[in-house]
Design an enzyme around this catalytic site. Structure first.
Site, mmCIF file in Angstrom:
data_model
loop_
_atom_site.group_PDB
_atom_site.id
_atom_site.type_symbol
_atom_site.label_atom_id
_atom_site.label_comp_id
_atom_site.label_asym_id
_atom_site.label_seq_id
_atom_site.Cartn_x
_atom_site.Cartn_y
_atom_site.Cartn_z
ATOM 1 N N CYS A 123 0.858 -1.177 0.000
ATOM 2 C CA CYS A 123 0.000 0.000 0.000
ATOM 3 C C CYS A 123 0.902 1.237 0.000
ATOM 4 O O CYS A 123 2.128 1.136 0.122
ATOM 5 C CB CYS A 123 -0.904 0.004 1.229
ATOM 6 S SG CYS A 123 0.013 0.124 2.795
ATOM 7 N N HIS A 138 5.490 -5.072 8.800
ATOM 8 C CA HIS A 138 5.451 -6.459 9.257
ATOM 9 C C HIS A 138 5.639 -7.426 8.089
ATOM 10 O O HIS A 138 4.680 -8.039 7.598
ATOM 11 C CB HIS A 138 4.131 -6.742 9.981
ATOM 12 C CG HIS A 138 4.073 -6.156 11.353
ATOM 13 N ND1 HIS A 138 2.889 -5.863 11.993
ATOM 14 C CD2 HIS A 138 5.059 -5.805 12.219
ATOM 15 C CE1 HIS A 138 3.154 -5.358 13.185
ATOM 16 N NE2 HIS A 138 4.459 -5.320 13.342
ATOM 17 N N CYS A 189 2.570 5.831 8.820
ATOM 18 C CA CYS A 189 1.632 5.962 7.699
ATOM 19 C C CYS A 189 0.704 7.150 7.954
ATOM 20 O O CYS A 189 0.154 7.287 9.058
ATOM 21 C CB CYS A 189 0.810 4.689 7.561
ATOM 22 S SG CYS A 189 -0.516 4.821 6.336
ATOM 23 N N HIS A 217 -0.874 -4.886 19.515
ATOM 24 C CA HIS A 217 -0.426 -4.474 18.179
ATOM 25 C C HIS A 217 0.217 -3.092 18.267
ATOM 26 O O HIS A 217 -0.269 -2.213 18.977
ATOM 27 C CB HIS A 217 -1.616 -4.446 17.208
ATOM 28 C CG HIS A 217 -1.217 -4.278 15.778
ATOM 29 N ND1 HIS A 217 -0.944 -3.037 15.239
ATOM 30 C CD2 HIS A 217 -1.040 -5.173 14.774
ATOM 31 C CE1 HIS A 217 -0.617 -3.185 13.957
ATOM 32 N NE2 HIS A 217 -0.667 -4.479 13.664
ATOM 33 N N GLU A 268 0.333 -0.561 16.339
ATOM 34 C CA GLU A 268 -0.513 0.584 15.983
ATOM 35 C C GLU A 268 -1.441 0.954 17.135
ATOM 36 O O GLU A 268 -1.634 2.138 17.443
ATOM 37 C CB GLU A 268 -1.322 0.275 14.723
ATOM 38 C CG GLU A 268 -2.145 1.452 14.241
ATOM 39 C CD GLU A 268 -3.018 1.119 13.053
ATOM 40 O OE1 GLU A 268 -4.118 1.688 12.947
ATOM 41 O OE2 GLU A 268 -2.599 0.285 12.215
ATOM 42 N N THR A 280 -6.209 0.495 11.772
ATOM 43 C CA THR A 280 -6.459 0.638 10.333
ATOM 44 C C THR A 280 -6.439 -0.685 9.575
ATOM 45 O O THR A 280 -6.926 -0.755 8.447
ATOM 46 C CB THR A 280 -5.420 1.567 9.690
ATOM 47 O OG1 THR A 280 -4.113 0.980 9.802
ATOM 48 C CG2 THR A 280 -5.427 2.945 10.330
ATOM 49 N N CYS A 301 -8.077 1.461 6.540
ATOM 50 C CA CYS A 301 -7.473 2.135 5.389
ATOM 51 C C CYS A 301 -7.995 1.575 4.080
ATOM 52 O O CYS A 301 -8.452 0.432 3.993
ATOM 53 C CB CYS A 301 -5.945 2.074 5.468
ATOM 54 S SG CYS A 301 -5.204 0.601 4.773
ATOM 55 N N SER A 359 1.682 -9.816 10.634
ATOM 56 C CA SER A 359 1.009 -8.789 9.840
ATOM 57 C C SER A 359 -0.494 -8.919 10.035
ATOM 58 O O SER A 359 -1.118 -9.860 9.554
ATOM 59 C CB SER A 359 1.360 -8.945 8.357
ATOM 60 O OG SER A 359 0.496 -8.174 7.551
ATOM 61 N N SER A 360 -1.088 -7.965 10.728
ATOM 62 C CA SER A 360 -2.512 -8.036 11.033
ATOM 63 C C SER A 360 -3.352 -8.101 9.770
ATOM 64 O O SER A 360 -4.275 -8.919 9.658
ATOM 65 C CB SER A 360 -2.924 -6.819 11.871
ATOM 66 O OG SER A 360 -4.304 -6.833 12.136
#
Length: 338
Positions: free
Chosen positions: A21, A50, A105, A133, A135, A173, A203, A231-232
Protein backbone atom coordinates in the site's frame (compact mmCIF):
# COMPACT_ATOMS: atom_id res chain seq x y z
CA UNK A 1 -11.74 -11.07 -14.43
CA UNK A 2 -9.04 -10.67 -17.08
CA UNK A 3 -7.30 -13.82 -18.37
CA UNK A 4 -3.53 -13.61 -18.69
CA UNK A 5 -3.12 -16.92 -20.55
CA UNK A 6 -5.18 -19.35 -22.55
CA UNK A 7 -7.56 -21.40 -20.47
CA UNK A 8 -6.32 -24.69 -19.01
CA UNK A 9 -7.65 -27.27 -16.56
CA UNK A 10 -6.20 -25.66 -13.46
CA UNK A 11 -6.29 -21.94 -12.79
CA UNK A 12 -5.10 -19.20 -10.48
CA UNK A 13 -7.21 -16.23 -9.43
CA UNK A 14 -4.81 -13.37 -8.75
CA UNK A 15 -6.11 -10.53 -6.59
CA UNK A 16 -5.80 -6.92 -7.65
CA UNK A 17 -4.96 -4.84 -5.79
CA UNK A 18 -2.52 -6.75 -3.59
CA UNK A 19 0.83 -6.13 -1.92
CA UNK A 20 2.34 -2.79 -1.00
CA UNK A 21 0.00 0.00 0.00
CA UNK A 22 1.09 3.63 -0.22
CA UNK A 23 2.04 3.81 3.47
CA UNK A 24 4.24 0.72 3.31
CA UNK A 25 5.87 1.84 0.08
CA UNK A 26 6.65 5.20 1.68
CA UNK A 27 8.13 3.59 4.80
CA UNK A 28 10.36 1.12 2.95
CA UNK A 29 11.64 3.80 0.56
CA UNK A 30 12.26 6.06 3.55
CA UNK A 31 14.64 3.50 5.09
CA UNK A 32 16.44 3.02 1.76
CA UNK A 33 16.74 6.79 1.22
CA UNK A 34 18.01 7.33 4.76
CA UNK A 35 20.71 4.68 4.28
CA UNK A 36 21.68 6.26 0.96
CA UNK A 37 21.65 9.81 2.32
CA UNK A 38 23.18 9.33 5.75
CA UNK A 39 24.96 5.99 5.50
CA UNK A 40 24.63 2.97 7.77
CA UNK A 41 23.61 2.33 10.38
CA UNK A 42 20.05 3.65 10.45
CA UNK A 43 18.19 2.38 13.50
CA UNK A 44 14.51 1.51 13.12
CA UNK A 45 12.27 1.21 16.16
CA UNK A 46 10.36 -2.01 15.64
CA UNK A 47 9.98 -3.62 12.21
CA UNK A 48 9.46 -0.86 9.63
CA UNK A 49 6.59 -2.98 8.27
CA UNK A 50 5.45 -6.46 9.26
CA UNK A 51 7.20 -8.54 6.62
CA UNK A 52 10.10 -10.91 7.21
CA UNK A 53 11.60 -10.54 3.70
CA UNK A 54 11.52 -6.72 3.80
CA UNK A 55 13.16 -6.59 7.23
CA UNK A 56 15.91 -9.05 6.23
CA UNK A 57 16.59 -7.13 3.00
CA UNK A 58 16.92 -3.81 4.81
CA UNK A 59 19.14 -5.37 7.48
CA UNK A 60 21.56 -6.44 4.76
CA UNK A 61 21.67 -2.84 3.56
CA UNK A 62 22.56 -1.51 7.01
CA UNK A 63 19.32 -0.99 8.92
CA UNK A 64 19.30 -2.10 12.56
CA UNK A 65 15.91 -2.96 14.04
CA UNK A 66 15.37 -2.45 17.76
CA UNK A 67 12.38 -2.90 20.04
CA UNK A 68 13.18 -0.10 22.49
CA UNK A 69 14.40 3.45 21.97
CA UNK A 70 16.96 2.88 24.74
CA UNK A 71 18.77 0.40 22.47
CA UNK A 72 19.75 3.20 20.07
CA UNK A 73 23.17 4.77 20.77
CA UNK A 74 23.31 8.44 21.65
CA UNK A 75 23.78 10.64 18.59
CA UNK A 76 22.35 8.10 16.15
CA UNK A 77 19.43 8.33 13.73
CA UNK A 78 16.28 6.38 14.56
CA UNK A 79 13.25 5.89 12.34
CA UNK A 80 9.75 5.21 13.65
CA UNK A 81 7.87 2.48 11.80
CA UNK A 82 4.78 2.78 9.62
CA UNK A 83 2.62 1.64 12.57
CA UNK A 84 3.25 4.85 14.52
CA UNK A 85 4.43 5.44 18.07
CA UNK A 86 3.05 7.09 21.19
CA UNK A 87 4.19 10.60 22.21
CA UNK A 88 6.29 9.07 25.00
CA UNK A 89 8.53 7.47 22.36
CA UNK A 90 9.27 10.87 20.83
CA UNK A 91 10.13 12.07 24.34
CA UNK A 92 12.46 9.10 24.84
CA UNK A 93 14.26 9.92 21.60
CA UNK A 94 14.71 13.53 22.64
CA UNK A 95 16.16 12.49 26.00
CA UNK A 96 18.48 10.07 24.23
CA UNK A 97 19.80 12.84 21.94
CA UNK A 98 18.60 11.00 18.84
CA UNK A 99 17.79 12.44 15.44
CA UNK A 100 14.43 11.01 14.34
CA UNK A 101 12.63 10.19 11.11
CA UNK A 102 8.90 9.57 11.44
CA UNK A 103 7.71 7.06 8.83
CA UNK A 104 4.25 6.63 10.37
CA UNK A 105 1.63 5.96 7.70
CA UNK A 106 -0.38 9.18 7.17
CA UNK A 107 -3.60 7.20 7.63
CA UNK A 108 -2.41 6.07 11.07
CA UNK A 109 -1.43 9.66 11.83
CA UNK A 110 -5.02 10.64 11.00
CA UNK A 111 -6.30 8.27 13.68
CA UNK A 112 -3.79 9.69 16.18
CA UNK A 113 -5.06 13.22 15.48
CA UNK A 114 -8.67 12.08 15.88
CA UNK A 115 -7.79 10.56 19.26
CA UNK A 116 -6.18 13.80 20.42
CA UNK A 117 -9.12 15.91 19.22
CA UNK A 118 -11.79 13.78 20.88
CA UNK A 119 -9.75 13.56 24.09
CA UNK A 120 -9.45 17.35 24.14
CA UNK A 121 -13.25 17.48 23.87
CA UNK A 122 -13.43 15.08 26.84
CA UNK A 123 -14.94 12.13 24.96
CA UNK A 124 -14.48 8.54 26.03
CA UNK A 125 -12.78 6.86 23.03
CA UNK A 126 -13.43 3.20 22.28
CA UNK A 127 -10.50 1.99 20.18
CA UNK A 128 -11.36 -1.16 18.23
CA UNK A 129 -8.19 -3.17 17.71
CA UNK A 130 -5.99 -6.03 18.79
CA UNK A 131 -4.24 -5.81 22.14
CA UNK A 132 -0.47 -5.57 21.83
CA UNK A 133 -0.43 -4.47 18.18
CA UNK A 134 2.07 -1.65 17.63
CA UNK A 135 -0.51 0.58 15.98
CA UNK A 136 -2.90 0.19 18.91
CA UNK A 137 -0.12 0.92 21.41
CA UNK A 138 0.79 4.10 19.52
CA UNK A 139 -2.78 5.37 19.21
CA UNK A 140 -3.61 4.56 22.84
CA UNK A 141 -0.55 6.53 23.92
CA UNK A 142 -2.01 9.73 22.48
CA UNK A 143 -4.71 9.87 25.15
CA UNK A 144 -4.37 6.93 27.56
CA UNK A 145 -6.81 8.35 30.12
CA UNK A 146 -9.57 8.62 27.52
CA UNK A 147 -9.05 5.45 25.46
CA UNK A 148 -10.47 1.99 26.14
CA UNK A 149 -9.41 -0.88 23.91
CA UNK A 150 -12.20 -3.04 22.49
CA UNK A 151 -10.71 -6.24 21.07
CA UNK A 152 -13.70 -7.56 19.15
CA UNK A 153 -17.42 -7.99 19.90
CA UNK A 154 -16.66 -10.18 22.90
CA UNK A 155 -15.15 -7.22 24.72
CA UNK A 156 -18.23 -5.00 24.44
CA UNK A 157 -20.05 -6.31 27.53
CA UNK A 158 -17.28 -5.15 29.87
CA UNK A 159 -16.89 -1.66 28.38
CA UNK A 160 -17.80 1.18 30.71
CA UNK A 161 -17.87 4.92 29.95
CA UNK A 162 -18.32 8.04 32.04
CA UNK A 163 -21.05 9.62 29.91
CA UNK A 164 -22.92 7.56 27.27
CA UNK A 165 -23.72 10.78 25.40
CA UNK A 166 -20.01 11.55 24.87
CA UNK A 167 -18.47 8.40 23.44
CA UNK A 168 -16.82 7.81 20.06
CA UNK A 169 -15.24 4.81 18.35
CA UNK A 170 -11.96 4.69 16.43
CA UNK A 171 -10.21 1.65 15.00
CA UNK A 172 -6.91 0.09 14.08
CA UNK A 173 -6.46 0.64 10.33
CA UNK A 174 -5.65 -2.99 9.41
CA UNK A 175 -8.71 -4.81 10.74
CA UNK A 176 -11.30 -6.82 8.88
CA UNK A 177 -14.08 -4.47 7.79
CA UNK A 178 -16.79 -6.98 8.66
CA UNK A 179 -15.36 -7.77 12.09
CA UNK A 180 -15.00 -4.08 12.89
CA UNK A 181 -18.58 -3.28 11.94
CA UNK A 182 -19.80 -6.24 14.00
CA UNK A 183 -18.03 -4.67 16.99
CA UNK A 184 -19.41 -1.23 16.15
CA UNK A 185 -22.97 -2.62 15.94
CA UNK A 186 -22.58 -4.23 19.37
CA UNK A 187 -21.22 -0.96 20.81
CA UNK A 188 -24.12 1.03 19.31
CA UNK A 189 -26.60 -1.35 20.89
CA UNK A 190 -25.02 -0.68 24.28
CA UNK A 191 -24.35 3.02 23.65
CA UNK A 192 -27.06 4.33 21.26
CA UNK A 193 -25.45 7.80 21.13
CA UNK A 194 -22.07 6.41 20.04
CA UNK A 195 -20.39 8.72 17.51
CA UNK A 196 -18.52 7.42 14.47
CA UNK A 197 -15.22 8.97 13.35
CA UNK A 198 -15.47 11.61 10.59
CA UNK A 199 -14.12 9.10 8.05
CA UNK A 200 -13.48 5.36 8.02
CA UNK A 201 -10.37 4.45 9.99
CA UNK A 202 -9.83 1.15 8.19
CA UNK A 203 -7.47 2.14 5.39
CA UNK A 204 -8.41 2.05 1.73
CA UNK A 205 -5.75 -0.62 0.99
CA UNK A 206 -7.02 -2.98 3.66
CA UNK A 207 -10.58 -2.64 2.38
CA UNK A 208 -9.59 -3.11 -1.27
CA UNK A 209 -7.53 -6.24 -0.57
CA UNK A 210 -10.34 -7.74 1.47
CA UNK A 211 -12.86 -6.97 -1.29
CA UNK A 212 -10.74 -8.78 -3.90
CA UNK A 213 -10.41 -11.81 -1.62
CA UNK A 214 -14.17 -11.87 -1.05
CA UNK A 215 -14.69 -12.00 -4.81
CA UNK A 216 -12.18 -14.80 -5.38
CA UNK A 217 -13.25 -16.74 -2.30
CA UNK A 218 -16.56 -17.52 -3.95
CA UNK A 219 -14.75 -19.54 -6.65
CA UNK A 220 -11.43 -20.62 -5.13
CA UNK A 221 -10.97 -24.04 -3.57
CA UNK A 222 -7.79 -22.79 -1.94
CA UNK A 223 -6.53 -19.25 -1.18
CA UNK A 224 -2.85 -18.57 -0.56
CA UNK A 225 -2.11 -15.28 1.20
CA UNK A 226 1.50 -14.15 1.02
CA UNK A 227 2.41 -12.33 4.23
CA UNK A 228 4.01 -12.64 7.64
CA UNK A 229 2.24 -13.97 10.68
CA UNK A 230 2.71 -10.75 12.63
CA UNK A 231 1.01 -8.79 9.84
CA UNK A 232 -2.51 -8.04 11.03
CA UNK A 233 -3.89 -7.24 7.59
CA UNK A 234 -2.40 -10.44 6.12
CA UNK A 235 -3.93 -12.59 8.86
CA UNK A 236 -7.28 -10.89 8.22
CA UNK A 237 -7.11 -11.84 4.52
CA UNK A 238 -6.97 -15.53 5.47
CA UNK A 239 -10.03 -15.09 7.67
CA UNK A 240 -11.90 -13.16 4.96
CA UNK A 241 -11.13 -15.85 2.37
CA UNK A 242 -12.62 -18.59 4.53
CA UNK A 243 -15.70 -16.54 5.33
CA UNK A 244 -16.13 -15.83 1.61
CA UNK A 245 -16.40 -19.54 0.85
CA UNK A 246 -12.87 -20.78 0.17
CA UNK A 247 -12.46 -24.39 1.32
CA UNK A 248 -9.00 -23.65 2.72
CA UNK A 249 -6.81 -20.57 3.12
CA UNK A 250 -3.22 -20.38 4.29
CA UNK A 251 -0.67 -17.69 5.10
CA UNK A 252 2.90 -18.13 3.84
CA UNK A 253 5.97 -15.91 3.87
CA UNK A 254 7.62 -17.69 0.95
CA UNK A 255 6.65 -20.11 -1.84
CA UNK A 256 8.64 -22.96 -0.29
CA UNK A 257 6.28 -22.93 2.69
CA UNK A 258 3.38 -24.13 0.53
CA UNK A 259 2.46 -27.75 1.21
CA UNK A 260 1.72 -29.71 -1.97
CA UNK A 261 -0.91 -31.62 -0.02
CA UNK A 262 -2.99 -28.41 -0.02
CA UNK A 263 -3.48 -28.88 -3.79
CA UNK A 264 -5.21 -32.24 -3.47
CA UNK A 265 -8.60 -32.01 -5.19
CA UNK A 266 -8.02 -28.33 -5.99
CA UNK A 267 -8.73 -26.86 -9.42
CA UNK A 268 -8.81 -23.14 -8.55
CA UNK A 269 -6.25 -21.38 -6.34
CA UNK A 270 -6.67 -17.78 -5.23
CA UNK A 271 -3.48 -15.78 -4.60
CA UNK A 272 -3.13 -12.45 -2.86
CA UNK A 273 -0.69 -10.68 -0.55
CA UNK A 274 -0.81 -8.41 2.46
CA UNK A 275 -0.17 -4.69 2.29
CA UNK A 276 3.47 -5.05 3.39
CA UNK A 277 4.48 -7.72 0.86
CA UNK A 278 6.77 -7.01 -2.13
CA UNK A 279 5.58 -8.34 -5.49
CA UNK A 280 8.64 -10.56 -5.92
CA UNK A 281 7.23 -12.93 -3.28
CA UNK A 282 3.93 -13.24 -5.14
CA UNK A 283 5.79 -13.93 -8.39
CA UNK A 284 7.62 -16.78 -6.68
CA UNK A 285 4.30 -18.29 -5.54
CA UNK A 286 2.90 -18.02 -9.07
CA UNK A 287 6.00 -19.76 -10.44
CA UNK A 288 5.67 -22.51 -7.82
CA UNK A 289 2.04 -23.07 -8.83
CA UNK A 290 2.87 -22.94 -12.54
CA UNK A 291 5.38 -25.75 -12.10
CA UNK A 292 2.53 -27.84 -10.70
CA UNK A 293 0.10 -27.24 -13.54
CA UNK A 294 -1.57 -24.02 -12.42
CA UNK A 295 -0.54 -21.96 -15.45
CA UNK A 296 -3.80 -20.20 -16.27
CA UNK A 297 -3.90 -16.89 -14.34
CA UNK A 298 -6.97 -14.67 -14.15
CA UNK A 299 -6.99 -11.24 -12.48
CA UNK A 300 -9.72 -10.53 -9.92
CA UNK A 301 -9.84 -6.75 -9.92
CA UNK A 302 -11.70 -5.14 -7.04
CA UNK A 303 -10.48 -1.54 -7.22
CA UNK A 304 -8.01 0.92 -8.71
CA UNK A 305 -5.34 2.40 -6.46
CA UNK A 306 -3.44 5.57 -7.30
CA UNK A 307 -2.70 7.05 -3.86
CA UNK A 308 0.89 7.98 -3.05
CA UNK A 309 2.40 9.68 0.00
CA UNK A 310 5.39 12.04 0.08
CA UNK A 311 8.47 10.90 1.98
CA UNK A 312 9.03 12.03 5.59
CA UNK A 313 10.12 15.66 5.73
CA UNK A 314 13.14 14.75 7.87
CA UNK A 315 14.83 13.25 4.79
CA UNK A 316 15.29 16.78 3.51
CA UNK A 317 17.61 17.70 6.39
CA UNK A 318 21.15 16.83 7.48
CA UNK A 319 20.25 14.53 10.36
CA UNK A 320 23.81 13.40 11.03
CA UNK A 321 24.71 17.01 11.82
CA UNK A 322 21.58 17.39 13.94
CA UNK A 323 22.45 14.25 15.92
CA UNK A 324 25.99 15.48 16.52
CA UNK A 325 24.66 18.85 17.70
CA UNK A 326 22.32 17.14 20.16
CA UNK A 327 25.24 15.24 21.70
CA UNK A 328 27.31 18.44 21.91
CA UNK A 329 24.48 20.13 23.79
CA UNK A 330 24.55 17.34 26.39
CA UNK A 331 28.33 17.24 26.81
CA UNK A 332 28.77 20.98 26.68
CA UNK A 333 31.44 20.66 23.99
CA UNK A 334 30.88 23.16 21.21
CA UNK A 335 32.27 22.81 17.70
CA UNK A 336 36.03 22.81 17.37
CA UNK A 337 37.65 26.22 16.64
CA UNK A 338 40.15 24.62 14.30
Amino acid sequence: MVSMTASSGRRVLLAAPRGYCAGVDRAVIAVEKALEQYGAPIYVRHEIVHNKYVVQTLERKGAIFVERTAEVPEGAIVMFSAHGVAPVVHEEAARGKLATIDATCPLVTKVHKEAVRFANEDFDILLIGHEGHEEVIGTSGEAPEHITLVDGPGDVAKVEVRDPSKVVWLSQTTLSVDETMETVDALKEKFPQLISPPSDDICYATQNRQLAVKQMGEEADLVIVVGSRNSSNSVRLVEVAKLAGARDAYLVDFADEIDEAWLEGVSTVGVTSGASVPEVLVEQVLEWLSQRGFEDVEIVKAAEESITFSLPKELRRDLRAEAAALVEQRTGNGPSAE
